[in-house]
Scaffold this motif. Structure first.
Motif, PDB file in Angstrom:
ATOM      1  N   GLY A   1       0.798  -1.226   0.000  1.00 16.28           N
ATOM      2  CA  GLY A   1       0.000   0.000   0.000  1.00 16.28           C
ATOM      3  C   GLY A   1       0.822   1.262   0.000  1.00 16.28           C
ATOM      4  N   GLU A   2       1.853   1.310   0.830  1.00 21.46           N
ATOM      5  CA  GLU A   2       2.671   2.511   0.966  1.00 21.46           C
ATOM      6  C   GLU A   2       3.843   2.545  -0.014  1.00 21.46           C
ATOM      7  OE1 GLU A   2       1.820   5.017   2.844  1.00 21.46           O
ATOM      8  OE2 GLU A   2       0.055   3.919   3.568  1.00 21.46           O
ATOM      9  N   GLY A   3       4.166   1.401  -0.600  1.00 20.40           N
ATOM     10  CA  GLY A   3       5.310   1.349  -1.504  1.00 20.40           C
ATOM     11  C   GLY A   3       6.642   1.345  -0.789  1.00 20.40           C
ATOM     12  N   ASP A   4       6.639   1.093   0.520  1.00 19.47           N
ATOM     13  CA  ASP A   4       7.889   1.073   1.279  1.00 19.47           C
ATOM     14  C   ASP A   4       8.681  -0.197   0.964  1.00 19.47           C
ATOM     15  OD1 ASP A   4       7.174   3.448   2.489  1.00 19.47           O
ATOM     16  OD2 ASP A   4       6.246   2.456   4.209  1.00 19.47           O
ATOM     17  N   LEU A   5      10.000  -0.097   1.076  1.00 22.85           N
ATOM     18  CA  LEU A   5      10.879  -1.235   0.831  1.00 22.85           C
ATOM     19  C   LEU A   5      11.891  -1.321   1.968  1.00 22.85           C
ATOM     20  CD1 LEU A   5      11.545  -3.464  -1.291  1.00 22.85           C
ATOM     21  CD2 LEU A   5      13.255  -1.881  -2.215  1.00 22.85           C
ATOM     22  N   GLU A   6      12.038  -2.517   2.529  1.00 22.48           N
ATOM     23  CA  GLU A   6      12.991  -2.746   3.612  1.00 22.48           C
ATOM     24  C   GLU A   6      13.962  -3.855   3.211  1.00 22.48           C
ATOM     25  OE1 GLU A   6      10.920  -3.553   7.228  1.00 22.48           O
ATOM     26  OE2 GLU A   6       9.786  -1.666   7.191  1.00 22.48           O
ATOM     27  N   TYR A   7      15.180  -3.777   3.738  1.00 29.20           N
ATOM     28  CA  TYR A   7      16.174  -4.810   3.478  1.00 29.20           C
ATOM     29  C   TYR A   7      16.619  -5.423   4.797  1.00 29.20           C
ATOM     30  CZ  TYR A   7      19.898  -1.781   5.260  1.00 29.20           C
ATOM     31  OH  TYR A   7      20.687  -1.003   6.071  1.00 29.20           O
ATOM     32  N   TYR A   8      17.058  -6.676   4.734  1.00 30.73           N
ATOM     33  CA  TYR A   8      17.520  -7.327   5.956  1.00 30.73           C
ATOM     34  C   TYR A   8      18.976  -6.979   6.187  1.00 30.73           C
ATOM     35  CZ  TYR A   8      18.679 -10.770   9.475  1.00 30.73           C
ATOM     36  OH  TYR A   8      19.093 -11.364  10.625  1.00 30.73           O
ATOM     37  N   ASP A   9      19.245  -6.396   7.351  1.00 25.44           N
ATOM     38  CA  ASP A   9      20.597  -6.043   7.750  1.00 25.44           C
ATOM     39  C   ASP A   9      21.108  -7.156   8.665  1.00 25.44           C
ATOM     40  OD1 ASP A   9      22.782  -4.949   9.370  1.00 25.44           O
ATOM     41  OD2 ASP A   9      22.281  -3.027   8.439  1.00 25.44           O
ATOM     42  N   ALA A  10      22.059  -7.943   8.156  1.00 26.14           N
ATOM     43  CA  ALA A  10      22.545  -9.085   8.920  1.00 26.14           C
ATOM     44  C   ALA A  10      23.240  -8.664  10.205  1.00 26.14           C
ATOM     45  CB  ALA A  10      23.490  -9.922   8.059  1.00 26.14           C
ATOM     46  N   GLU A  11      23.942  -7.544  10.172  1.00 28.19           N
ATOM     47  CA  GLU A  11      24.650  -7.083  11.368  1.00 28.19           C
ATOM     48  C   GLU A  11      23.686  -6.626  12.450  1.00 28.19           C
ATOM     49  OE1 GLU A  11      27.568  -4.162  10.490  1.00 28.19           O
ATOM     50  OE2 GLU A  11      28.756  -5.485   9.186  1.00 28.19           O
ATOM     51  N   ASP A  12      22.604  -5.957  12.019  1.00 33.96           N
ATOM     52  CA  ASP A  12      21.614  -5.460  12.975  1.00 33.96           C
ATOM     53  C   ASP A  12      20.579  -6.525  13.319  1.00 33.96           C
ATOM     54  OD1 ASP A  12      21.068  -3.084  14.452  1.00 33.96           O
ATOM     55  OD2 ASP A  12      19.232  -2.836  13.298  1.00 33.96           O
ATOM     56  N   GLY A  13      20.458  -7.532  12.451  1.00 33.21           N
ATOM     57  CA  GLY A  13      19.523  -8.626  12.712  1.00 33.21           C
ATOM     58  C   GLY A  13      18.073  -8.251  12.526  1.00 33.21           C
ATOM     59  N   ARG A  14      17.792  -7.259  11.690  1.00 38.27           N
ATOM     60  CA  ARG A  14      16.394  -6.864  11.444  1.00 38.27           C
ATOM     61  C   ARG A  14      16.276  -6.180  10.092  1.00 38.27           C
ATOM     62  NH1 ARG A  14      15.212  -1.301  13.916  1.00 38.27           N
ATOM     63  NH2 ARG A  14      17.264  -0.392  14.299  1.00 38.27           N
ATOM     64  N   PHE A  15      15.019  -5.964   9.669  1.00 39.17           N
ATOM     65  CA  PHE A  15      14.751  -5.281   8.411  1.00 39.17           C
ATOM     66  C   PHE A  15      14.758  -3.775   8.635  1.00 39.17           C
ATOM     67  CE2 PHE A  15      13.413  -9.498   7.419  1.00 39.17           C
ATOM     68  CZ  PHE A  15      13.508  -9.619   6.049  1.00 39.17           C
ATOM     69  N   LEU A  16      15.425  -3.062   7.749  1.00 34.75           N
ATOM     70  CA  LEU A  16      15.550  -1.618   7.851  1.00 34.75           C
ATOM     71  C   LEU A  16      15.099  -0.973   6.542  1.00 34.75           C
ATOM     72  CD1 LEU A  16      19.119  -1.463   9.472  1.00 34.75           C
ATOM     73  CD2 LEU A  16      16.904  -1.237  10.649  1.00 34.75           C
ATOM     74  N   PRO A  17      14.654   0.278   6.568  1.00 35.68           N
ATOM     75  CA  PRO A  17      14.231   0.960   5.337  1.00 35.68           C
ATOM     76  C   PRO A  17      15.381   1.100   4.340  1.00 35.68           C
ATOM     77  CG  PRO A  17      13.458   2.139   7.275  1.00 35.68           C
ATOM     78  CD  PRO A  17      14.432   1.123   7.764  1.00 35.68           C
ATOM     79  N   VAL A  18      15.067   0.915   3.067  1.00 33.25           N
ATOM     80  CA  VAL A  18      16.069   1.116   2.016  1.00 33.25           C
ATOM     81  C   VAL A  18      16.341   2.597   1.870  1.00 33.25           C
ATOM     82  CG1 VAL A  18      16.498   0.922  -0.474  1.00 33.25           C
ATOM     83  CG2 VAL A  18      15.496  -1.005   0.793  1.00 33.25           C
TER      84      VAL A  18
END
Length: 217
Positions: free
Chosen positions: A200-217
């Motif tokens: 709906g919002e068109g947001d995209l997140e990527y998995y950051d292995a160092e942080d261990g979570r999905f973060l905004p692109v």
């Protein structure tokens, strides 16, 4: 094959419109693709969901991505004697023949396959537990992700998104069980990427292995 019918008129009209405009305006490029073959830099594994259009998200042209789609963008583990060869064959071809530099898993919000896994594992979808259910047996691949989500004791509203992102992580984990993928990754010839998009919002997140979570692109 007596059951095959002519293309629906709407689709035929759209084809003729594409041939007269997009194809005509880029005829040389299409001829080059036809004669020189494909050289995609990336393979994208995404969901079959009609709302997920990875070429639009990245503004990709014809020939840029080698794309494979299945229910819930899942990759099975390396099982040469197993029955789930469609996705595995696509991965093998992309890595060993096309030698793509990037392999990207794209999950998404409101995924029906993931919701089916949630319902099945919670006992709310007995039809998916049947041995004859192709969807149910495919979603068995996500059971490890379901167990991890349940261990986090999230609210019911937060569970679908968490499991959608677990589908990405399970696929990345399973990719590394393929010897040719592991060899390419460890040799620096291939990088793996995990993404999740909110439709709906068109947001995209990527998995950051160092942080261990999905973060905004």
């Amino acid at each position: 094959m007596q059951h095959a019918k002519p293309l629906p008129a709407l689709l035929a009209q759209r084809y003729h419109g594409w041939k007269a405009t997009t194809h005509a305006e880029n005829a040389a490029w299409y001829q080059r693709l036809a004669t020189e073959g494909q050289r995609p830099k990336a393979m994208v594994i995404s969901c079959c969901d009609s709302r997920v259009h990875v070429t639009s998200i990245f503004g990709a042209d014809t020939g840029e991505f080698f794309i494979h789609r299945n229910i819930a963008n899942l990759v099975p583990p390396y099982e040469p004697d197993g029955a789930q060869h469609g996705t595995s064959a696509a991965v093998e071809f992309a890595v060993t023949a096309l030698r793509v530099a990037h392999l990207i898993i794209v999950g998404h919000s409101r995924c029906g396959g993931v919701q089916g896994c949630l319902d099945m594992c919670a006992g709310r979808a007995p039809q998916l537990e049947e041995k004859t259910s192709f969807v149910g047996r495919w979603m068995d691949l996500l059971r490890p992700g379901y167990e991890r989500v349940m261990a986090r004791e999230l609210s019911e509203d937060a569970q679908p998104r968490a499991l959608e992102q677990e589908a990405v992580l399970v696929s990345l984990e399973n990719l590394m069980t393929f010897p040719f993928v592991r060899e390419a990754v460890e040799g620096g010839r291939l990088s793996l990427h995990g993404l999740w998009t909110e439709i709906g919002e068109g947001d995209l997140e990527y998995y950051d292995a160092e942080d261990g979570r999905f973060l905004p692109v």
